[in-house]
Design a protein around this motif. Structure first.
Motif, PDB file in Angstrom:
ATOM      1  N   CYS A  49      29.510  66.256  44.133  1.00  0.00           N
ATOM      2  CA  CYS A  49      30.737  65.363  43.798  1.00  0.00           C
ATOM      3  C   CYS A  49      30.319  64.360  42.962  1.00  0.00           C
ATOM      4  O   CYS A  49      28.588  64.005  43.411  1.00  0.00           O
ATOM      5  N   CYS A  50      31.227  63.497  42.306  1.00  0.00           N
ATOM      6  CA  CYS A  50      30.720  62.406  41.825  1.00  0.00           C
ATOM      7  C   CYS A  50      30.972  60.956  42.754  1.00  0.00           C
ATOM      8  O   CYS A  50      29.767  60.370  42.768  1.00  0.00           O
ATOM      9  N   THR A  51      31.435  61.060  43.807  1.00  0.00           N
ATOM     10  CA  THR A  51      31.174  60.121  45.264  1.00  0.00           C
ATOM     11  C   THR A  51      29.748  59.988  45.707  1.00  0.00           C
ATOM     12  O   THR A  51      29.317  58.471  45.602  1.00  0.00           O
ATOM     13  N   SER A  79      35.887  55.861  43.369  1.00  0.00           N
ATOM     14  CA  SER A  79      34.196  54.549  42.788  1.00  0.00           C
ATOM     15  C   SER A  79      33.695  53.491  43.759  1.00  0.00           C
ATOM     16  O   SER A  79      32.780  53.039  43.732  1.00  0.00           O
ATOM     17  N   ASP A 147      31.413  54.403  35.996  1.00  0.00           N
ATOM     18  CA  ASP A 147      32.066  55.175  36.289  1.00  0.00           C
ATOM     19  C   ASP A 147      33.314  56.335  35.014  1.00  0.00           C
ATOM     20  O   ASP A 147      33.939  56.153  34.679  1.00  0.00           O
ATOM     21  N   ALA A 149      34.238  58.503  35.446  1.00  0.00           N
ATOM     22  CA  ALA A 149      35.289  60.291  35.779  1.00  0.00           C
ATOM     23  C   ALA A 149      36.391  60.640  35.533  1.00  0.00           C
ATOM     24  O   ALA A 149      36.588  61.795  35.300  1.00  0.00           O
ATOM     25  N   GLU A 150      36.755  59.954  34.197  1.00  0.00           N
ATOM     26  CA  GLU A 150      37.973  60.046  33.642  1.00  0.00           C
ATOM     27  C   GLU A 150      37.498  60.025  31.972  1.00  0.00           C
ATOM     28  O   GLU A 150      38.865  60.045  31.363  1.00  0.00           O
ATOM     29  N   SER A 171      32.877  63.124  37.168  1.00  0.00           N
ATOM     30  CA  SER A 171      33.104  64.150  38.163  1.00  0.00           C
ATOM     31  C   SER A 171      33.806  65.796  37.691  1.00  0.00           C
ATOM     32  O   SER A 171      34.114  65.283  36.565  1.00  0.00           O
ATOM     33  N   LYS A 176      39.495  67.764  37.423  1.00  0.00           N
ATOM     34  CA  LYS A 176      39.378  67.288  36.130  1.00  0.00           C
ATOM     35  C   LYS A 176      39.203  67.887  34.610  1.00  0.00           C
ATOM     36  O   LYS A 176      38.577  68.920  34.960  1.00  0.00           O
TER      37      LYS A 176
END
Ligand SMILES: *Cc1c(COP(=O)(O)O)cnc(C)c1O
Length: 366
Positions: A49-51, A79, A147, A149-150, A171, A176
């Motif tokens: 995952c992104c985390t 984040s 970051d 992710a979005e 992410s 997403k």
């Protein structure tokens, strides 16, 4: 609110992996190579995952207890949470009223002798003033984690998000733009950092002697199953981003009547937005997100709030600067009047019209 676009192409690719993909990381490696190219980066590591990608980056950058890292007040907890895994300290800076991201002047206010770097978030696909932020980083010798992710598909001055700073993260959570259910990626151009993070990602084991542990580290390996789905989604990335942009454009068309009361993500000379989730701010004085959401809940319309200021919640309260000199007022203002609109790939034109007209009449009457 959000959800994937899965076609026969994804089903075929995953089914192919199920038949022939158990002896290697072939699909993961293919994805990493192609995703690095898509982001104009040299190296990519896929993660669960992104985390985890952020945690891995912080480990690779050798972050230690009491190091300070500047983060935006408004973002998703993913984040920031990895900073706390290392007992380092997130320092929350205010966001810009214009682009909802970290603002150079607020970064400068929060730099101390303990500051090691910045995690900058492209919130709702918007991008901050990276020219100035990168300039601060090089002058003050700070790392920058972007970051993204979005912001899959967003650009700043024609440069794709995912390519800014020391490293970037993405992410592939099920909500997403590009998804593998859970999933993420770490991108960098720094060969040493890439090699270090690759080693840390797989239990710090020797690549020469089997079962031989050189350092006790986490294990953040992705599966080949994720890799196969990621490859198939990446084949469709232009289509996916266009679908998201179309949703945003349809909302804008339908908000014509209240266009002077709202700020919504639009493209301009320096920015294009990948439109992961269309979000707007209502500028009318009396408007309160909470009241609007209560009203829409009674109508069964699934609108969502803007991210809350992180230090306003129990998990991060101890880092709050309430009442202090650099209190994060913009974050509070924006969060209390922001709304995220349903942006599911399956949303129809008619559903967008229904949501837009309900929100229009609420804003006009309140
Ligand atoms: C979704 C998201 C993350 C976390 O992603 P996971 O893959 O769920 O770990 C991190 N940062 C931002 C800005 C996000 O939107």
């Amino acid at each position: 609110m959000a959800g994937p676009s899965i076609t026969q192409h994804e089903l075929n690719k995953v089914s192919q992996m199920m038949q022939d993909g158990w002896d290697s990381y072939q699909y993961v490696e293919e994805f990493e190579e192609r995703f690095a190219k898509y982001n104009s980066r040299k190296y990519c590591l896929m993660t669960p995952c992104c985390t985890h990608a952020i945690h891995l980056a912080l480990l690779g950058l050798n972050i230690k207890e009491n190091d300070e890292i500047i983060v935006p007040e408004c973002t998703w907890t993913g984040s920031v949470a990895p900073i706390t895994y290392l007992n380092a300290k997130p320092v929350f800076a205010d966001i810009s009223k214009e682009n909802w991201c970290l603002e150079p002047s607020n970064i400068l206010k929060n730099i101390t002798s303990k500051t090691k770097g910045i995690i900058c978030v492209n919130l709702y696909g918007r991008m901050p003033n990276y020219d100035e932020i990168l300039d601060i980083c090089s002058k003050k010798n700070l790392f920058l984690i972007e970051d993204a992710a979005e912001s899959l598909g967003s650009t700043y001055k024609g440069i794709i998000s995912g390519s800014f700073g020391t490293c970037s993260v993405h992410s592939f959570h099920r909500t997403k733009t590009l998804t593998t259910g859970e999933g993420g990626a770490l991108l960098t151009d720094d060969y040493k950092l890439f090699e270090r993070c690759k080693f840390l990602r797989d239990h710090g084991r020797s690549d020469k002697i089997p079962y031989f542990t050189l350092e006790a580290t986490p294990k953040y390996m992705p599966s080949n199953l994720m890799g196969a789905l990621a490859c198939a989604q990446l084949d469709r990335v232009e289509e996916l981003v266009n679908l998201k942009r179309n949703i945003r454009d349809l909302y804008i068309e339908n908000f014509n009547e209240i266009k002077n009361e709202i700020s919504i993500i639009k493209d301009d000379q320096n920015h294009t937005n990948g439109c992961w989730a269309t979000t707007l701010i209502v500028n009318k004085d009396k408007f309160k997100t909470k009241e609007a959401l209560d009203f829409f809940k009674s109508k069964d319309l699934p609108l969502r709030p803007f991210f809350y200021p992180l230090t306003s919640m129990p998990g991060y309260q101890k880092y709050s600067k309430k009442g202090q000199e650099f209190e994060n007022k913009n974050a509070k203002y924006i969060s209390s009047r922001g709304i995220t609109l349903p942006s599911h790939y399956k949303i129809t034109k008619e559903q967008i019209q229904i949501i837009a007209s309900a929100l229009t009449s609420f804003i006009k009457n309140n």
